[in-house]
Design an enzyme around this catalytic site. Structure first.
Site, short mmCIF file in Angstrom:
data_model
loop_
_atom_site.label_atom_id
_atom_site.label_comp_id
_atom_site.label_asym_id
_atom_site.label_seq_id
_atom_site.Cartn_x
_atom_site.Cartn_y
_atom_site.Cartn_z
N HIS A 41 -117.33 37.52 -116.58
CA HIS A 41 -117.08 36.41 -117.50
C HIS A 41 -115.59 36.24 -117.74
O HIS A 41 -115.09 36.44 -118.84
CB HIS A 41 -117.83 36.65 -118.81
CG HIS A 41 -119.32 36.51 -118.65
ND1 HIS A 41 -119.95 35.30 -118.56
CD2 HIS A 41 -120.28 37.44 -118.50
CE1 HIS A 41 -121.25 35.48 -118.38
NE2 HIS A 41 -121.48 36.78 -118.34
N CYS A 98 -123.33 48.17 -110.79
CA CYS A 98 -122.61 49.34 -111.33
C CYS A 98 -123.45 50.60 -111.08
O CYS A 98 -124.65 50.61 -111.37
CB CYS A 98 -122.38 49.15 -112.82
SG CYS A 98 -121.78 50.65 -113.63
N HIS A 126 -130.30 39.68 -121.64
CA HIS A 126 -129.13 40.09 -120.87
C HIS A 126 -129.57 40.43 -119.44
O HIS A 126 -130.56 41.13 -119.24
CB HIS A 126 -128.47 41.30 -121.53
CG HIS A 126 -127.11 41.61 -120.96
ND1 HIS A 126 -126.96 42.19 -119.73
CD2 HIS A 126 -125.87 41.38 -121.46
CE1 HIS A 126 -125.65 42.33 -119.49
NE2 HIS A 126 -124.98 41.84 -120.52
N GLU A 128 -128.59 42.52 -117.29
CA GLU A 128 -128.74 43.96 -117.02
C GLU A 128 -130.13 44.44 -117.45
O GLU A 128 -130.81 45.16 -116.71
CB GLU A 128 -127.65 44.76 -117.76
CG GLU A 128 -127.73 46.25 -117.50
CD GLU A 128 -126.72 47.05 -118.34
OE1 GLU A 128 -125.56 46.61 -118.48
OE2 GLU A 128 -127.10 48.10 -118.85
N THR A 162 -126.03 49.50 -121.02
CA THR A 162 -124.78 50.29 -120.99
C THR A 162 -123.82 49.96 -122.13
O THR A 162 -123.03 50.80 -122.52
CB THR A 162 -124.04 50.07 -119.65
OG1 THR A 162 -123.94 48.68 -119.40
CG2 THR A 162 -124.75 50.75 -118.51
#
Lengths: 277, 277
Positions: A41, A98, A126, A128, A162
């Site tokens: 972002h 990641c 989200h 993730e 995370t």
């Protein structure tokens, strides 16, 4: 002589750094290179990627891809379903998920397979979390606050997005301990944000002026600014090297100048500012 | 016509019931039969065992045993070391370890083998805890209160002594969640005590008089008495059927009489009292 000191942990975390660095290295002369959603972002970065011909597509656009195309999976990762969809299109997949997120996905897949109910501390919208949930057939119980509105019986496996807050993790574990007889908890909250704040805090105590670089709307950058301002009156929040012009006069007597940067601030912006100082 | 109703869960728990019942069934015409420590903390029971020729020895006395002897392991269990010592003496082993305790021992052995640090909520001097600790080479971190005086890093596996308090369990989990990145928690607190109290509470609401049987110094029996007394004025704590004489007059108009008993009260004492009523 002015001394410019950069905070030990500043700017991109390990996963984002790797993803941005590698993305700029890819070439595909036969087809398109696309990212699934914005790589990060930060418009400076995505603009540069677009200039290189790397554009963003949404998951819904996967059917438009052909065998010649290359798809970059960003740090958040994707669900197994999306991964399989990409494989079915026979595109080249560049997986920049990641490694810490891959670790969560693996745990969720393993314990879901062993009959554990998966619980995720995080934001259900989200990417993730959506990706992680895809590793337990979208069966996870997801909570943002750590509160549970149902008691969890049986075996439970708990993980966290995370970027979650430690306080909510403790709250969630507390709630689960009250209802579940057997649970395994992986505190997968990444220390990057905490470390960045700690480094900024320490550095700001030692310097005459402190420069915090990052988007004006970036909440983690604003937080860094607030932390530094408490220790150092001459703390300034800038977006890039150009903004230094406006504050040059104010920091002209500062011998030691500290620098830190938010999680979405690329290296080149930090380095440009350091050279300017 | 008087109706005598026994509380659903009263007296021995499953593990103790089995151990006492089986112990009285053993015969060894070639050698001695001994228990490692008192089978249960009730002198009526241990006296009867002694009459049958079943005596108590301590762990230190194991070397005095011969191949002809039989050793009873009580519900608390023993460490692997003690078990191996018994095997080395070639005695006959009657293992009456509570299945719920065996479950804890197995978990501890497994996760210790997988590199987890073992944490036990319990009393370090209690035979059950000493036994469990023997399944991780006596390496467990043991806490009675749930407080930790060292932070636990790395992988942690948490279990509890079967008779521990739920509130301390929650406290311990809370403390571990604050320091350990990965932990597995098995809430091995046995529901027997809680169930016994719940049954007594329910029954005492329905009856005209309530009889609670158990040792005068037994804390769990006293607790049962207090619970029942709140709901039923005519609640009495007796040790055995003989004590009923003294209260007969007081409960003569009671049509419905409830009975409950503490964890160390054997069946025959409960039944004798019920017949007497």
């Amino acid at each position: 002589m002015r001394e410019v000191i950069r905070a030990k942990n500043s700017g991109f975390c390990f996963g984002v750094e790797r993803a941005v660095h590698e993305s700029f290295g890819f070439i595909n002369s036969d087809g398109r290179i696309v990212t699934l959603g914005p790589l990060i972002h930060n418009t400076d970065v995505t603009k540069k990627l677009t200039e290189k011909g790397i554009n963003e597509i949404s998951i819904d656009e996967i059917p438009s891809l052909s065998e010649q195309d290359t798809v970059i999976i960003r740090t958040h990762g994707v669900s197994m379903e999306v991964y399989d969809e990409l494989k079915a299109r026979k595109v080249e997949i560049i997986d920049l998920t990641c490694p810490f997120v891959i670790n969560i996905q693996k745990k969720v897949r393993k314990y879901h397979g062993e009959g554990y109910k998966i619980v995720i501390l995080g934001d259900e919208n989200h990417p993730e979390v959506i990706g992680i949930n895809g590793y337990c057939e979208n069966s996870a119980y997801i909570t943002k606050t750590g509160n549970l509105d149902i008691p969890l019986k049986g075996k439970v496996c708990v993980v966290a997005q995370t970027t979650e807050k430690q306080a909510n993790w403790i709250k969630l574990i507390n709630n689960i301990a009250g209802t579940s007889k057997e649970f395994i908890a992986f505190n997968t909250i990444c220390k990057a944000t905490e470390d960045r704040q700690k480094s900024a805090e320490e550095l700001s105590r030692e310097v005459d002026a402190m420069i915090v670089i990052g988007g004006k709307s970036s909440s983690n950058t604003t937080k860094l600014y607030e932390i530094c301002k408490r220790n150092c009156d001459l703390t300034f929040h800038i977006e890039n090297a150009k903004d230094l012009e406006a504050i040059k006069e104010k920091i002209k007597y500062a011998v030691k100048v500290g620098i830190t940067a938010g999680a979405s601030t690329p290296e080149w912006i930090i380095k440009e500012a350091m050279e300017n100082l």
